[in-house]
Design a protein around this motif. Structure first.
Motif, PDB file in Angstrom:
ATOM      1  N   VAL A   1       0.985  -1.354   0.252  1.00  0.00           N
ATOM      2  CA  VAL A   1      -0.014  -0.141  -0.182  1.00  0.00           C
ATOM      3  C   VAL A   1       0.652   1.215   0.362  1.00  0.00           C
ATOM      4  O   VAL A   1       1.790   1.269   0.727  1.00  0.00           O
ATOM      5  CB  VAL A   1      -0.584  -0.136   1.173  1.00  0.00           C
ATOM      6  N   ASP A   2       0.463   2.038  -1.046  1.00  0.00           N
ATOM      7  CA  ASP A   2       1.259   3.591  -1.380  1.00  0.00           C
ATOM      8  C   ASP A   2       0.428   4.547  -0.207  1.00  0.00           C
ATOM      9  O   ASP A   2      -1.074   5.188  -1.253  1.00  0.00           O
ATOM     10  CB  ASP A   2       1.436   4.013  -2.673  1.00  0.00           C
ATOM     11  N   ALA A   3       1.274   4.934   0.824  1.00  0.00           N
ATOM     12  CA  ALA A   3      -0.028   5.860   1.336  1.00  0.00           C
ATOM     13  C   ALA A   3       0.491   7.609   1.253  1.00  0.00           C
ATOM     14  O   ALA A   3       1.688   7.813   1.436  1.00  0.00           O
ATOM     15  CB  ALA A   3       0.432   5.426   2.962  1.00  0.00           C
ATOM     16  N   GLU A   4      -0.588   8.595   1.849  1.00  0.00           N
ATOM     17  CA  GLU A   4       0.330   9.450   1.003  1.00  0.00           C
ATOM     18  C   GLU A   4      -0.612  10.730   2.497  1.00  0.00           C
ATOM     19  O   GLU A   4      -1.800  10.563   2.238  1.00  0.00           O
ATOM     20  CB  GLU A   4      -0.163  10.059   0.146  1.00  0.00           C
ATOM     21  N   VAL A   5       0.151  11.128   3.340  1.00  0.00           N
ATOM     22  CA  VAL A   5      -1.089  12.280   4.141  1.00  0.00           C
ATOM     23  C   VAL A   5      -0.638  14.361   4.039  1.00  0.00           C
ATOM     24  O   VAL A   5       0.831  14.160   3.582  1.00  0.00           O
ATOM     25  CB  VAL A   5      -0.409  12.122   5.712  1.00  0.00           C
ATOM     26  N   ILE A   6      -1.994  14.678   3.359  1.00  0.00           N
ATOM     27  CA  ILE A   6      -2.011  15.226   2.980  1.00  0.00           C
ATOM     28  C   ILE A   6      -2.367  16.620   3.428  1.00  0.00           C
ATOM     29  O   ILE A   6      -3.656  16.098   4.436  1.00  0.00           O
ATOM     30  CB  ILE A   6      -2.308  15.663   1.590  1.00  0.00           C
ATOM     31  N   ASP A   7      -1.431  17.576   4.171  1.00  0.00           N
ATOM     32  CA  ASP A   7      -2.624  18.763   5.218  1.00  0.00           C
ATOM     33  C   ASP A   7      -3.683  19.560   4.303  1.00  0.00           C
ATOM     34  O   ASP A   7      -3.337  20.068   2.840  1.00  0.00           O
ATOM     35  CB  ASP A   7      -1.563  19.624   5.799  1.00  0.00           C
ATOM     36  N   LYS A   8      -4.619  19.147   4.681  1.00  0.00           N
ATOM     37  CA  LYS A   8      -5.731  19.742   3.836  1.00  0.00           C
ATOM     38  C   LYS A   8      -5.552  20.938   3.463  1.00  0.00           C
ATOM     39  O   LYS A   8      -6.432  22.060   2.942  1.00  0.00           O
ATOM     40  CB  LYS A   8      -7.246  19.188   4.475  1.00  0.00           C
ATOM     41  N   ASP A   9      -5.479  21.841   4.471  1.00  0.00           N
ATOM     42  CA  ASP A   9      -5.575  23.746   4.546  1.00  0.00           C
ATOM     43  C   ASP A   9      -4.530  23.954   3.593  1.00  0.00           C
ATOM     44  O   ASP A   9      -4.552  24.808   2.635  1.00  0.00           O
ATOM     45  CB  ASP A   9      -4.717  23.866   5.778  1.00  0.00           C
ATOM     46  N   THR A  10      -3.318  22.997   3.882  1.00  0.00           N
ATOM     47  CA  THR A  10      -2.122  23.849   2.969  1.00  0.00           C
ATOM     48  C   THR A  10      -1.353  23.163   1.705  1.00  0.00           C
ATOM     49  O   THR A  10      -0.927  23.636   0.831  1.00  0.00           O
ATOM     50  CB  THR A  10      -0.165  24.362   3.602  1.00  0.00           C
ATOM     51  N   GLY A  11      -2.070  22.529   2.159  1.00  0.00           N
ATOM     52  CA  GLY A  11      -1.724  21.377   0.927  1.00  0.00           C
ATOM     53  C   GLY A  11      -0.904  20.584   0.501  1.00  0.00           C
ATOM     54  O   GLY A  11      -0.301  20.103  -0.484  1.00  0.00           O
ATOM     55  N   GLN A  12       0.072  20.617   1.520  1.00  0.00           N
ATOM     56  CA  GLN A  12       0.984  20.015   1.842  1.00  0.00           C
ATOM     57  C   GLN A  12       1.114  19.009   2.293  1.00  0.00           C
ATOM     58  O   GLN A  12       0.235  18.662   3.052  1.00  0.00           O
ATOM     59  CB  GLN A  12       2.196  20.909   3.384  1.00  0.00           C
ATOM     60  N   ILE A  13       2.637  17.989   1.931  1.00  0.00           N
ATOM     61  CA  ILE A  13       2.823  16.934   2.307  1.00  0.00           C
ATOM     62  C   ILE A  13       3.443  16.610   3.529  1.00  0.00           C
ATOM     63  O   ILE A  13       4.449  16.749   3.394  1.00  0.00           O
ATOM     64  CB  ILE A  13       3.336  15.614   1.118  1.00  0.00           C
ATOM     65  N   ILE A  14       2.929  15.905   4.600  1.00  0.00           N
ATOM     66  CA  ILE A  14       2.785  15.586   6.079  1.00  0.00           C
ATOM     67  C   ILE A  14       3.842  14.560   6.147  1.00  0.00           C
ATOM     68  O   ILE A  14       5.310  14.309   6.070  1.00  0.00           O
ATOM     69  CB  ILE A  14       1.720  15.503   6.506  1.00  0.00           C
ATOM     70  N   CYS A  15       3.063  13.379   4.862  1.00  0.00           N
ATOM     71  CA  CYS A  15       4.545  11.471   5.426  1.00  0.00           C
ATOM     72  C   CYS A  15       4.109  11.216   3.678  1.00  0.00           C
ATOM     73  O   CYS A  15       2.559  11.252   3.826  1.00  0.00           O
ATOM     74  CB  CYS A  15       4.601  11.675   6.306  1.00  0.00           C
ATOM     75  N   HIS A  16       5.014  10.369   3.712  1.00  0.00           N
ATOM     76  CA  HIS A  16       4.799   9.554   2.313  1.00  0.00           C
ATOM     77  C   HIS A  16       5.190   7.830   2.675  1.00  0.00           C
ATOM     78  O   HIS A  16       6.501   7.853   3.375  1.00  0.00           O
ATOM     79  CB  HIS A  16       5.232  10.249   1.054  1.00  0.00           C
ATOM     80  N   ALA A  17       4.353   7.171   2.291  1.00  0.00           N
ATOM     81  CA  ALA A  17       5.224   5.533   3.068  1.00  0.00           C
ATOM     82  C   ALA A  17       4.373   4.818   1.841  1.00  0.00           C
ATOM     83  O   ALA A  17       3.469   4.592   1.846  1.00  0.00           O
ATOM     84  CB  ALA A  17       4.732   5.399   4.487  1.00  0.00           C
ATOM     85  N   VAL A  18       5.367   3.566   2.169  1.00  0.00           N
ATOM     86  CA  VAL A  18       4.810   2.041   0.928  1.00  0.00           C
ATOM     87  C   VAL A  18       5.411   1.321   2.325  1.00  0.00           C
ATOM     88  O   VAL A  18       6.322   0.945   3.099  1.00  0.00           O
ATOM     89  CB  VAL A  18       5.579   2.138   0.188  1.00  0.00           C
ATOM     90  N   PHE A  19       4.003   0.833   2.566  1.00  0.00           N
ATOM     91  CA  PHE A  19       4.140  -0.380   3.773  1.00  0.00           C
ATOM     92  C   PHE A  19       2.990  -1.737   3.152  1.00  0.00           C
ATOM     93  O   PHE A  19       2.461  -1.589   2.222  1.00  0.00           O
ATOM     94  CB  PHE A  19       3.788  -0.283   5.441  1.00  0.00           C
TER      95      PHE A  19
END
Length: 92
Positions: free
Chosen positions: A30-48
């Motif tokens: 699974v490729d997971a991406e966590v994005i801040d809704k307000d700024t649109g910046q990527i908080i973290c990206h991971a594959v697990f």
């Protein structure tokens, strides 16, 4: 408020050690991406990996804990990835 995006990259069937042929373990990358809704910046990206079968869905806790992110993000990744794969396992 973070937004969680998931994508299944690959699904593999794992040979079971038991004699029960009905219990087939599968591993989804699974490729997971966590994005801040307000700024649109990527908080973290991971594959697990997430192991699933007819009995349940089991995300790799060790892989998620290795991610460089706050604890609440890791906890949410664990629960949301489990729910994501659980809904898709009929088609994987």
């Amino acid at each position: 408020m973070p937004q969680f995006l998931f994508k299944v990259l690959e699904v593999q069937t794992v040979d079971g050690q038991s004699s029960d042929k009905q219990l087939i373990n599968r591993v989804a990358s699974v490729d997971a991406e966590v994005i801040d809704k307000d700024t649109g910046q990527i908080i973290c990206h991971a594959v697990f990996d997430v192991i699933f079968n007819d009995d349940g869905v089991f995300p790799s806790v060790k892989s998620i804990n290795a991610i460089d992110a706050p604890k609440y993000i890791k906890t949410e990744l664990l629960f949301r990835s489990k729910r994501y794969i659980k809904r898709l396992r009929k088609w994987l």
